[in-house]
Design an enzyme around this catalytic site. Structure first.
Site, short mmCIF file in Angstrom:
data_model
loop_
_atom_site.label_atom_id
_atom_site.label_comp_id
_atom_site.label_asym_id
_atom_site.label_seq_id
_atom_site.Cartn_x
_atom_site.Cartn_y
_atom_site.Cartn_z
N ALA A 63 0.95 -3.88 0.80
CA ALA A 63 1.39 -4.43 2.07
C ALA A 63 0.56 -3.76 3.17
O ALA A 63 0.03 -2.65 2.97
CB ALA A 63 2.87 -4.16 2.27
N GLY A 108 2.29 -3.59 -2.78
CA GLY A 108 2.57 -5.02 -2.73
C GLY A 108 1.59 -5.85 -3.54
O GLY A 108 1.92 -6.94 -4.00
N GLU A 111 2.89 -5.74 -7.01
CA GLU A 111 4.10 -6.58 -7.03
C GLU A 111 3.73 -8.06 -7.04
O GLU A 111 4.38 -8.87 -7.72
CB GLU A 111 4.97 -6.24 -5.80
CG GLU A 111 5.54 -4.83 -5.90
CD GLU A 111 6.13 -4.33 -4.57
OE1 GLU A 111 5.37 -4.25 -3.58
OE2 GLU A 111 7.32 -4.03 -4.53
N GLU A 131 3.76 3.78 -2.99
CA GLU A 131 4.54 3.82 -1.75
C GLU A 131 5.12 5.19 -1.43
O GLU A 131 5.20 5.58 -0.26
CB GLU A 131 5.68 2.79 -1.81
CG GLU A 131 5.24 1.34 -1.70
CD GLU A 131 4.88 0.70 -3.03
OE1 GLU A 131 4.74 1.43 -4.04
OE2 GLU A 131 4.75 -0.54 -3.07
N1 CAA Z 1 -2.93 -1.76 4.47
C1 CAA Z 1 -3.78 -1.89 5.50
N2 CAA Z 1 -5.09 -1.65 5.40
C2 CAA Z 1 -5.56 -1.23 4.21
C3 CAA Z 1 -4.73 -1.08 3.10
C4 CAA Z 1 -3.35 -1.38 3.25
N3 CAA Z 1 -2.48 -1.30 2.24
N4 CAA Z 1 -5.48 -0.64 2.04
C5 CAA Z 1 -6.74 -0.54 2.51
N5 CAA Z 1 -6.79 -0.91 3.81
C6 CAA Z 1 -7.97 -0.94 4.69
C7 CAA Z 1 -8.38 0.46 5.10
O1 CAA Z 1 -7.60 0.90 6.20
C8 CAA Z 1 -9.84 0.25 5.46
O2 CAA Z 1 -9.90 -0.35 6.72
P1 CAA Z 1 -11.05 0.14 7.78
O3 CAA Z 1 -12.37 -0.19 7.10
O4 CAA Z 1 -10.79 -0.70 8.99
O5 CAA Z 1 -10.86 1.60 7.95
C9 CAA Z 1 -10.27 -0.80 4.45
O6 CAA Z 1 -9.08 -1.42 3.97
C10 CAA Z 1 -10.98 -0.19 3.25
O7 CAA Z 1 -10.15 0.81 2.71
P2 CAA Z 1 -10.64 2.31 2.44
O8 CAA Z 1 -11.72 2.70 3.41
O9 CAA Z 1 -9.43 3.18 2.36
O10 CAA Z 1 -11.31 2.13 1.01
P3 CAA Z 1 -11.46 3.23 -0.14
O11 CAA Z 1 -12.33 2.63 -1.18
O12 CAA Z 1 -11.82 4.54 0.42
O13 CAA Z 1 -9.97 3.38 -0.75
C11 CAA Z 1 -7.85 2.60 -1.60
C12 CAA Z 1 -9.36 2.30 -1.41
C13 CAA Z 1 -7.66 3.76 -2.56
C14 CAA Z 1 -7.22 1.33 -2.17
C15 CAA Z 1 -7.24 2.94 -0.22
O14 CAA Z 1 -7.61 1.95 0.73
C16 CAA Z 1 -5.74 3.03 -0.22
O15 CAA Z 1 -5.19 4.01 -0.69
N6 CAA Z 1 -5.06 2.01 0.32
C17 CAA Z 1 -3.62 2.01 0.48
C18 CAA Z 1 -2.91 1.78 -0.83
C19 CAA Z 1 -1.41 1.83 -0.63
O16 CAA Z 1 -0.86 2.85 -0.27
N7 CAA Z 1 -0.74 0.71 -0.89
C20 CAA Z 1 0.69 0.57 -0.72
C21 CAA Z 1 1.03 0.03 0.63
S1 CAA Z 1 2.75 0.06 0.96
C22 CAA Z 1 3.37 -1.28 0.16
O17 CAA Z 1 2.67 -2.03 -0.47
C23 CAA Z 1 4.84 -1.48 0.35
C24 CAA Z 1 5.41 -2.65 -0.38
O18 CAA Z 1 5.63 -2.62 -1.56
C25 CAA Z 1 5.82 -3.79 0.36
#
Ligand code: CAA
Length: 257
Positions: A63, A108, A111, A131
């Protein structure tokens, strides 16, 4: 701001999450686009199977954290409800859905993959429910659907531990049905979908409905659902064609039945 690209490939619909710069993070716009796609597909019997994938190096990295950051309790609950509605709509489609996971399927995104009937993945994909690392819990069905797929012990390790797993582990625990070289993933998912598209749509839709409804019911109710559906499908033209074709040693033709 079109979050999902739709393409028809014969009787197969290919849906591509299309926000690669944000690793296809699921914001309200993406969830609403998914709901719209599901509404359209539910009304289109010419679509016999769906493949869902992501543009770029992610299926979906969760998400949208930036969008969720400012939500109060009420708004967050409403966001979760929207996510659930989209996942339920996908799970309820009559035709089979295959997630082709090409990279990250986190939070998400995992999911979303679990709301598809099954998952094919690239050898380089990664799955997880991270999360808790954000001080959050899964919000689009991860506490329930994941356990159904992989059992409660692995679901707890993923949700409570918050660490991702690689494609081989996802395959071993039954989260993923098959893994492919990255270049072969989408073609293999589309081939599987195309094969399904040639089979009896009513039988497939009926079997899927009984399985989806049955998993939420006690075993006796689930068996009763199967018996009733078995009766109905046995009286139909598709069953007649399928059995006639077998007995006459020819290929069945399920078109327009
Ligand atoms: N939400 C918003 N933006 C996200 C995102 C997310 N879940 N995941 C990645 N992005 C964005 C980053 O902010 C980045 O944007 P910018 O270039 O503008 O800075 C872009 O995507 C590329 O990401 P990274 O630079 O972080 O890429 P990376 O290769 O270094 O890392 C990754 C990849 C390990 C997937 C890392 O992006 C990450 O950890 N993302 C978040 C994963 C996460 O925590 N997901 C769970 C979200 S909560 C949820 O999903 C709740 C639910 O069940 C409803």
């Amino acid at each position: 701001m079109n979050r999902i690209r739709s393409e028809r490939r014969g009787s197969v619909e290919l849906l591509t999450l299309d926000r690669p710069k944000a690793l296809n993070a699921l914001d309200r716009a993406a969830l609403e686009a998914l709901l719209d796609c599901c509404e359209r597909l539910a009304a289109d019997p010419s679509v016999r199977a769906v493949v869902l994938t992501g543009e770029g190096r992610a299926f979906a990295a969760g998400a949208d954290i930036a969008e969720m950051r400012g939500l109060d309790a009420q708004q967050a609950e409403s966001f979760s409800r929207l996510g659930h509605a989209a996942m339920d709509a996908l799970e309820s489609l009559a035709m089979p859905t295959i997630a082709a996971v090409n990279g990250y399927a986190l939070g998400g995104g995992c999911e979303l993959a679990c709301a598809c009937d099954w998952i094919y993945a690239s050898e380089t994909s990664r799955f997880g429910q991270p999360e808790v690392n954000l001080g959050l819990i899964p919000g689009f069905g991860g506490t329930g659907r994941l356990a159904r797929r992989v059992g409660s012990a692995w679901a707890k390790e993923l949700v409570l531990g918050g660490e991702p797993i690689d494609a081989k582990t996802a395959l071993r625990i039954g989260l993923v049905n098959r893994i492919f070289a990255p270049d072969a993933l989408l073609g293999s998912a589309l081939d599987a979908a195309k094969k399904i598209a040639g089979k009896g749509p009513l039988a497939i839709a009926t079997a899927k409905r009984v399985m989806v409804q049955g998993q939420d019911a006690d075993v006796r109710t689930a068996h009763a659902l199967e018996q009733a559906a078995f009766g109905v499908i046995s009286a139909g033209a598709e069953r007649a064609e399928g059995m006639d074709a077998f007995l006459e040693k020819r290929e069945p033709s399920f078109e327009n039945r």
